[in-house]
Design an enzyme around this catalytic site. Sequence first.
Site, short mmCIF file in Angstrom:
data_model
loop_
_atom_site.label_atom_id
_atom_site.label_comp_id
_atom_site.label_asym_id
_atom_site.label_seq_id
_atom_site.Cartn_x
_atom_site.Cartn_y
_atom_site.Cartn_z
N LYS A 1 -79.72 72.64 93.27
CA LYS A 1 -80.15 71.26 93.55
C LYS A 1 -80.78 71.16 94.95
CE LYS A 1 -78.15 69.28 89.87
NZ LYS A 1 -78.38 70.49 89.04
N LYS B 1 -74.08 85.27 101.22
CA LYS B 1 -73.61 84.66 102.47
C LYS B 1 -73.06 85.69 103.46
CE LYS B 1 -72.77 80.05 100.64
NZ LYS B 1 -71.89 78.89 100.55
N GLY C 1 -60.66 81.61 99.48
CA GLY C 1 -61.89 82.40 99.44
C GLY C 1 -62.88 81.96 100.51
N ALA D 1 -65.25 79.73 100.65
CA ALA D 1 -65.48 78.31 100.91
C ALA D 1 -64.36 77.74 101.78
CB ALA D 1 -65.58 77.54 99.60
N1 LIG Z 1 -69.84 71.84 96.83
C1 LIG Z 1 -70.27 72.82 97.60
O1 LIG Z 1 -71.20 72.64 98.40
C2 LIG Z 1 -69.58 74.14 97.56
C3 LIG Z 1 -69.82 75.09 98.57
C4 LIG Z 1 -69.16 76.33 98.48
C5 LIG Z 1 -68.30 76.59 97.41
N2 LIG Z 1 -68.10 75.64 96.45
C6 LIG Z 1 -67.19 75.87 95.30
O2 LIG Z 1 -65.94 76.30 95.81
C7 LIG Z 1 -65.31 77.17 94.89
C8 LIG Z 1 -64.86 78.43 95.59
O3 LIG Z 1 -65.99 79.15 96.09
P1 LIG Z 1 -65.81 80.42 97.04
O4 LIG Z 1 -67.15 80.75 97.56
O5 LIG Z 1 -64.69 80.22 98.00
O6 LIG Z 1 -65.36 81.54 95.99
P2 LIG Z 1 -64.54 82.88 96.30
O7 LIG Z 1 -64.77 83.36 97.69
O8 LIG Z 1 -64.86 83.79 95.16
O9 LIG Z 1 -62.98 82.44 96.20
C9 LIG Z 1 -62.45 82.01 94.97
C10 LIG Z 1 -61.06 81.41 95.18
O10 LIG Z 1 -60.63 80.86 93.93
C11 LIG Z 1 -59.42 81.52 93.52
N3 LIG Z 1 -59.49 81.63 92.06
C12 LIG Z 1 -60.46 82.22 91.32
N4 LIG Z 1 -60.21 82.06 90.00
C13 LIG Z 1 -59.05 81.37 89.91
C14 LIG Z 1 -58.26 80.90 88.82
N5 LIG Z 1 -58.61 81.13 87.54
N6 LIG Z 1 -57.14 80.21 89.08
C15 LIG Z 1 -56.78 79.96 90.36
N7 LIG Z 1 -57.47 80.40 91.44
C16 LIG Z 1 -58.60 81.08 91.22
C17 LIG Z 1 -59.42 82.85 94.25
O11 LIG Z 1 -58.08 83.31 94.34
P3 LIG Z 1 -57.74 84.84 94.72
O12 LIG Z 1 -57.77 84.94 96.20
O13 LIG Z 1 -56.40 85.05 94.15
O14 LIG Z 1 -58.80 85.69 94.04
C18 LIG Z 1 -60.00 82.42 95.61
O15 LIG Z 1 -59.05 81.76 96.39
C19 LIG Z 1 -66.32 77.38 93.77
O16 LIG Z 1 -66.00 76.50 92.71
C20 LIG Z 1 -67.64 77.00 94.39
O17 LIG Z 1 -68.56 76.53 93.42
C21 LIG Z 1 -68.72 74.43 96.51
#
Ligand SMILES: NC(=O)c1ccc[n+]([C@@H]2O[C@H](COP(=O)([O-])OP(=O)(O)OC[C@H]3O[C@@H](n4cnc5c(N)ncnc54)[C@H](OP(=O)(O)O)[C@@H]3O)[C@@H](O)[C@H]2O)c1
Length: 278
Positions: A16, A68, A131, A133
């Site tokens: 977006k 990133k 993670g 974010a």
């Molecule tokens: N709105 C925005 O602008 C924005 C910006 C950035 C990110 N986000 C969103 O934020 C979320 C996280 O992104 P990220 O970059 O931090 O991803 P990431 O680095 O891959 O981290 C993923 C996190 O989610 C946990 N996780 C994954 N699958 C899971 C499940 N089935 N049940 C419970 N915990 C689970 C992981 O736990 P483990 O440590 O145990 O693997 C880790 O803590 C995503 O949904 C992303 O779309 C949004």
Amino acid sequence: MTDVYAVVGNPIAHSKSPLIHRLFAEQTGQDMVYEAIRIDDEATNFKYEVAGLISRGYKGLNITVPFKLDAFEQATSLSESAKVAHAVNTYTFTEKGIEADNTDGIGLVNDIQQNGGVSFAHKRVLILGAGGAVQGILEPLLDALPASVHIANRTPQRAEVLGKRFETDIPISASGWDAIPEKASGYDIIINGTSASLEGKLPPISPGVVGENSLVYDMMYGDKPTVFMDWAKQTQPSCQTMDGLGMLVGQAAEAFYLWRGVRPETAPVIAEVRALMA
Ligand SMILES: NC(=O)c1ccc[n+]([C@@H]2O[C@H](COP(=O)([O-])OP(=O)(O)OC[C@H]3O[C@@H](n4cnc5c(N)ncnc54)[C@H](OP(=O)(O)O)[C@@H]3O)[C@@H](O)[C@H]2O)c1
């Protein structure tokens, strides 16, 4: 000459960001265009691709999944927020080289405080996930002076490492899902920073964390409330819920400000993007 910017990532077709930056440019009268560029992470070198964009006169980039960390490693200079987050989502190209920043955290904090109308000051905050974010939001969140922060994660050790890294005078604790401290009347602010919602799943946490007046925020967004927002409303119908669209627009607004020196209004852009998504 019209200045050119872009978001790079893979996949990128769903992004977006071009729409958001077009709306910002229209709102503030800036002469710029903003493109979405897919980088093939198997076949192309991120550094090489960025060098090509610089030589073609691009003024800056937003960087999204999965680059990133590459963006962090290839920068000439890092802002404090990029250093703390260990990740970069914004490049500004200057005569000094590649200036790198991370605007995700301030995007979330501004969204909750300005658009959600809830200040972090003196609030008990529960963060789910550890993670990239969550790593990016902790510094600006702690700067907003909450009473306490608890980080819970599927892999508890990741939450503990993060909690230790961000130790300040503000109490910060960490656990797995089953050891989240109970709070009378729930947590004031609950932020889901896991990617569980992407799979339509819920972190297995006790409904007791949600209080009547809690703000429940899911970083994921879509054309309807996320499963996590639905779960919170079923648990406590009076709680306030928000998705991550405002965070997306907020991080874009900070990048726009770094590039153009003008900070756009986010609320009308969030409303327009949401209407178009529906
Ligand atoms: N709105 C925005 O602008 C924005 C910006 C950035 C990110 N986000 C969103 O934020 C979320 C996280 O992104 P990220 O970059 O931090 O991803 P990431 O680095 O891959 O981290 C993923 C996190 O989610 C946990 N996780 C994954 N699958 C899971 C499940 N089935 N049940 C419970 N915990 C689970 C992981 O736990 P483990 O440590 O145990 O693997 C880790 O803590 C995503 O949904 C992303 O779309 C949004």
